[in-house]
Scaffold this motif. Structure first.
Motif, short mmCIF file in Angstrom:
data_model
loop_
_atom_site.label_atom_id
_atom_site.label_comp_id
_atom_site.label_asym_id
_atom_site.label_seq_id
_atom_site.Cartn_x
_atom_site.Cartn_y
_atom_site.Cartn_z
N ILE A 21 0.87 -1.18 0.00
CA ILE A 21 0.00 0.00 0.00
C ILE A 21 0.91 1.23 0.00
O ILE A 21 1.60 1.51 0.98
N VAL A 22 0.93 1.93 -1.12
CA VAL A 22 1.89 3.01 -1.35
C VAL A 22 1.13 4.34 -1.41
O VAL A 22 0.54 4.69 -2.43
N ASP A 23 1.15 5.05 -0.30
CA ASP A 23 0.37 6.28 -0.15
C ASP A 23 1.32 7.46 0.08
O ASP A 23 1.92 7.58 1.15
N PRO A 24 1.49 8.34 -0.92
CA PRO A 24 2.44 9.45 -0.78
C PRO A 24 2.10 10.40 0.36
O PRO A 24 2.98 11.12 0.85
N LEU A 25 0.84 10.42 0.80
CA LEU A 25 0.48 11.30 1.92
C LEU A 25 1.25 10.93 3.18
O LEU A 25 1.45 11.77 4.07
N LEU A 26 1.68 9.67 3.27
CA LEU A 26 2.40 9.22 4.46
C LEU A 26 3.84 9.74 4.49
O LEU A 26 4.51 9.62 5.51
N THR A 27 4.33 10.30 3.40
CA THR A 27 5.70 10.81 3.36
C THR A 27 5.78 12.30 3.70
O THR A 27 6.87 12.85 3.79
N LEU A 28 4.63 12.95 3.90
CA LEU A 28 4.65 14.40 4.11
C LEU A 28 5.39 14.79 5.39
O LEU A 28 5.93 15.90 5.50
N ILE A 41 2.84 17.73 -2.95
CA ILE A 41 2.20 16.42 -3.12
C ILE A 41 2.61 15.77 -4.44
O ILE A 41 2.88 14.56 -4.49
N GLU A 42 2.65 16.54 -5.51
CA GLU A 42 2.98 15.96 -6.81
C GLU A 42 4.38 15.37 -6.80
O GLU A 42 4.61 14.25 -7.29
N ALA A 43 5.34 16.10 -6.21
CA ALA A 43 6.72 15.58 -6.13
C ALA A 43 6.77 14.35 -5.25
O ALA A 43 7.47 13.37 -5.56
N ARG A 44 6.04 14.38 -4.14
CA ARG A 44 6.00 13.21 -3.23
C ARG A 44 5.42 11.99 -3.94
O ARG A 44 5.91 10.87 -3.79
N ASN A 74 12.29 14.97 -9.46
CA ASN A 74 11.41 15.36 -8.36
C ASN A 74 12.04 15.39 -6.98
O ASN A 74 11.45 15.94 -6.06
N ILE A 75 13.24 14.83 -6.82
CA ILE A 75 13.81 14.76 -5.48
C ILE A 75 14.13 16.14 -4.91
O ILE A 75 13.94 16.39 -3.72
N ARG A 76 14.60 17.07 -5.74
CA ARG A 76 14.92 18.39 -5.23
C ARG A 76 13.67 19.10 -4.71
O ARG A 76 13.69 19.75 -3.67
N GLN A 77 12.56 18.95 -5.45
CA GLN A 77 11.31 19.60 -5.03
C GLN A 77 10.77 18.96 -3.75
O GLN A 77 10.31 19.66 -2.84
N ALA A 78 10.82 17.63 -3.66
CA ALA A 78 10.34 16.95 -2.45
C ALA A 78 11.20 17.30 -1.26
O ALA A 78 10.70 17.44 -0.13
N TRP A 79 12.51 17.47 -1.48
CA TRP A 79 13.43 17.82 -0.40
C TRP A 79 13.23 19.26 0.08
O TRP A 79 13.22 19.53 1.28
N SER A 80 13.06 20.16 -0.86
CA SER A 80 12.96 21.59 -0.50
C SER A 80 11.57 21.99 -0.01
O SER A 80 11.42 22.96 0.73
N ASN A 81 10.55 21.26 -0.43
CA ASN A 81 9.17 21.56 -0.02
C ASN A 81 8.45 20.24 0.22
O ASN A 81 7.89 19.65 -0.70
N GLY A 82 8.49 19.79 1.47
CA GLY A 82 7.93 18.49 1.81
C GLY A 82 6.44 18.37 1.55
O GLY A 82 5.92 17.25 1.47
#
Length: 390
Positions: free
Chosen positions: A174-181, A237-240, A226-234
């Motif tokens: 179960i892969v839910d990106p909301l859990l990485t926020l 959602i799209e990057a996550r 997408n890693i730079r965007q996810a790193w700089s702005n947790g």
């Protein structure tokens, strides 16, 4: 082409809000009581309680083992297994990063196999399928939710044991990106580079296959973009989402191909210096890639292209070398600390390097590399990795 197996979880549920399907996924399979394997952080964030509630809403009981607070060791497997037996559970749910998932995999197979987990070090030694396992990752990194491997440290020897078997593949992911926020920047960076290494190594591995190539190149592109965007702005959602998808694709890829020299060298660093796996991978990735280019420049040029490097008009070796430049720039941009910055002393590293080189070779991973290193070359690569930020 020789026939090859391609193994994935029986069911994968991907997307924002996927966690809400947990209860139904378990209920329809007739499972009765779960051992939830996690850590104190996930417990403090309320995620373990949420998993309990979702299971209870489908009339499924649960017990909790939240003791996986470091990279998994034999003791965690033993503790979790005891709770599983005492509570009379019939399946396992793991929620967290790669460590809880790896521990849960070991618990699930030890519920049906005799002895201790140390007996199963290596590939293909598990003889009996484990109990069902649901893997719920909270980081975009290890891809463990979709692999047939686990890594457990034997505290008695300080050796990270790689264990591989189709029986370690989760039943449901179960892969839910909301859990990485809630994942902090440092974790996002380290786990993201871990996933990138999975994809790159699976692509250049001598054990690759056409199916894994598709997943590798997609994962490299998704992560690099997408890693730079996810790193700089947790909260992006799209990057996550794209990082989670890339990490899972990378996990599927290396599970059906292999990892190679970076992982072989990285595990001994983690075991001896207690450095997070993704960070030690990042310390090695550029120098190992530079060393390996000559073994398969066409593939490394593909990696450079997938990472967004302009390679048109370049010679094959110059195009391949762009992958090294892209890796160094990425690691610098997301501020992953070097071995030196983490307090590793060069003298101590080189003192341990011969034994670490032996451990790397014993893992079998360096033999999958497009350019196969000698023991001395591995020792020299440890020195080069330490000197990267000079």
């Amino acid at each position: 082409m020789q026939p090859r197996e391609f193994i994935t979880p029986a069911q994968i549920v991907v997307g924002s809000g996927a966690l809400e399907q947990l209860g139904e996924q378990c209920r329809k399979r007739g499972w009765r009581k779960a051992l939830i394997v996690s850590d104190k952080i996930m417990q403090s964030l309320g995620l373990v309680t949420r998993v309990e509630q979702l299971l209870a809403a489908s009339e499924i009981g649960s017990a909790v083992y939240a003791g996986v607070n470091t990279e998994p060791v034999v003791e965690f497997v033993q503790e979790g297994l005891q709770i599983f037996k005492d509570a009379e559970c019939d399946f396992v749910v793991s929620v967290g990063g790669g460590s809880p998932i790896d521990a849960a995999k070991a618990i699930a197979v030890m519920a049906t196999n005799s002895g201790s987990i140390e007996l199963y070090k290596g590939i293909g030694k598990i003889t009996t399928p484990g109990v069902p396992l649901v893997a719920i990752p909270t980081t975009a990194g290890t891809g463990s939710e979709a692999t047939l491997y686990t890594v457990i440290t034997d505290q008695k020897t300080d050796v990270k044991m790689l264990i591989g078997s189709p029986y370690l593949m989760p039943t449901v992911a179960i892969v839910d990106p909301l859990l990485t926020l809630s994942s902090p920047p440092g974790v996002t960076a380290a786990t993201g580079v871990d996933a990138l290494v999975h994809a790159i190594e699976a692509y250049v591995s001598v054990k690759r296959q056409p199916m894994t190539d598709i997943f590798c190149l997609s994962a490299i592109e998704l992560i690099a973009q997408n890693i730079r965007q996810a790193w700089s702005n947790g909260n992006n959602i799209e990057a996550r989402e794209k990082m989670m998808l890339g990490a899972m694709q990378a996990g599927i890829a290396f599970s059906n191909s292999s990892v190679a020299l970076v992982h072989g060298m990285s595990r001994p660093i983690g075991a001896n210096f207690h450095i997070a796996h993704g960070v030690s991978n990042a310390a090695l990735l550029a120098v190992v890639t530079q060393f390996s280019l000559i073994g398969d420049p066409v593939r490394y040029a593909d990696v450079a292209r997938a990472m967004g490097e302009p390679i048109e008009g370049l010679s094959m070796m110059k195009a391949a070398d762009r992958s090294v430049k892209a890796i160094r720039r990425l690691v610098k941009d997301i501020k992953i600390p070097s071995l030196k910055q983490l307090g590793v002393e060069r003298e101590r590293l080189m003192e341990l390097a011969p034994a670490m080189a032996d451990a790397a070779i014993d893992s079998g991973s360096p033999n999958n590399n497009p350019r196969k290193p000698t023991r001395q070359e591995i020792i020299e690569l440890y020195a080069l990795a330490y000197d990267e930020d000079d």
